[in-house]
Design a protein around this motif. Sequence first.
Motif: not given
Length: 536
Positions: A124, A128-129, A131, A473-474, A476-479, A490
């Motif tokens: 992550h 984060p971004r 979503p 969501e995943l 976005a969590a990874a940026g 990743h």
Amino acid sequence: MARRLFVACSVAALVAIWVAGWFSPPTLWSLVVVGPLILVGFVDMQQTARPLRRNYPLVGRLRDVAESIRPQIRQYFVESDTDARPFSREVRQLVQRRAQGVQDTIAFGAQRDVEAVGHEWLEHALVPRAPLTAHPRLLIGGQGAAPGVAPGAATCTKPYMSALLNTAAMSYGTLSPQALRALSKAAALGGFAFNTGEGGLSPDHLSGGGDVVWQIGTGYFGCRNAKGELDLGLFADKAAHEQVRMIELKLSQGAKPGHGGILPAAKVTPEVARVLGVPVGQDVVTPPAHSAFSTPLGLLELVARLRELSGGKPVGVKLCVGSRRDLAALGKAMVQTGVTPDFISVDGSEGGTGAAPFELANAVGTPLREGLALAHQLLVGFDLRARVHLVASGRIATAFDMARAMALGADVCASARAMMMAMGCVQALRCDDNTCPLGIATQDPRLAAALDVDVAAERIARYQAATLDALLELVAAAGLNHPNELRPHHLMRRVDPTAVRSYAELYPPLEPGALRGRDLPPAWKAAVEAASAASF
């Protein structure tokens, strides 16, 4: 000893009944219970096919009963939430909760052992971004060229805007008519595609108005002549249907690569015969290989021809990855002819089917992760990646499954068994004996009638949408901004108790065009040098 004890007990019971009087009410009731048991026991003693029953009459049958319910006992009372195959209880519950539209969170932390070898996770970002608010789609088609046309020229005039999660192949005859109608309606509700499988294009596939990927296997069902060969005229007629958005030519499937199949005569009803284009009441044997081509060049020629006859719709191939040499032969043929499929569906050896031989299901074919990585390397190495999309299929059920596949090169994912679980499948493992208790994988009208098409369709559509929400969501969590930005670095995997590797280390990327030069990567050198566009 057991036989003697049974005989002694039977004689004692009969003597007691004789003493009490044959026609007294207690005797008659005793005969109702004891008589059949004694009869079954003596039948066991006389038969020769089952030694256990012969030596242990009546009691030996208890083992068969225990064996018949063992999967259910283990599934509901023994296994943990995170073990078991093909899908753990944890995953089954997640799919069903999303299908029901209820809360799918877990309490008190992760249930999986994060220190165990094989544990995987997504790195992550500290920032984060947000979503994406809409599910992204991918345009498939327009990358392939026809024979005699310069490489890169597009001949697909009807590209398809695909969802990122679609229904994988499930054939007519494998699933009940109600299940097929539910999948078709779900595709329309959710705006995704439904793959027909190799059992032909049936009215049930089209009933709900959803987008269809028409799969053509080695039996050419629905577009075959009396000899079982591909009939291009019949193909053109059916491919013109407006709901048929893409064509998929199946070379092999993960559950039983290199194997054909047989549909028993008893299941070849008039309706089944009409859809498949076969005689009524005769065994239908599916050959393991295609008769319309036998070489990489022949395969690509057929791809181009099907694209033309379908009116310019995307045409792809489905395969379970086997040898690198065969992949390299396909790559050389694409470079030589300038013809590429619009997509390649990679099916992992963990993929499912209604019935597969034990050895083929467990010990043949490349698992999805390795197969997908090899297919991606092939396209990159021959500098064809921009022209061919990759579809991943093989035990895809969660958003993390999708993220992992996309990090390895997949553009789109497809799932079959998760869609079945979404409509109510409880993994009873009865797909192969026509006794599916949910009425999904059966042709028994009585069992199939229990499946409500409208309710099942809504459940499938909810599951598909919720899984895409989780994917975003995943991401976005990874940026990241979009799923197509996922890369091997990743993803992390614990390879032993004290060591962790990224997917970039486990599946090293190739430089574009690396397989077209003289200085070949060591892992591919032997395969590329041995490969020929004229032969698999």
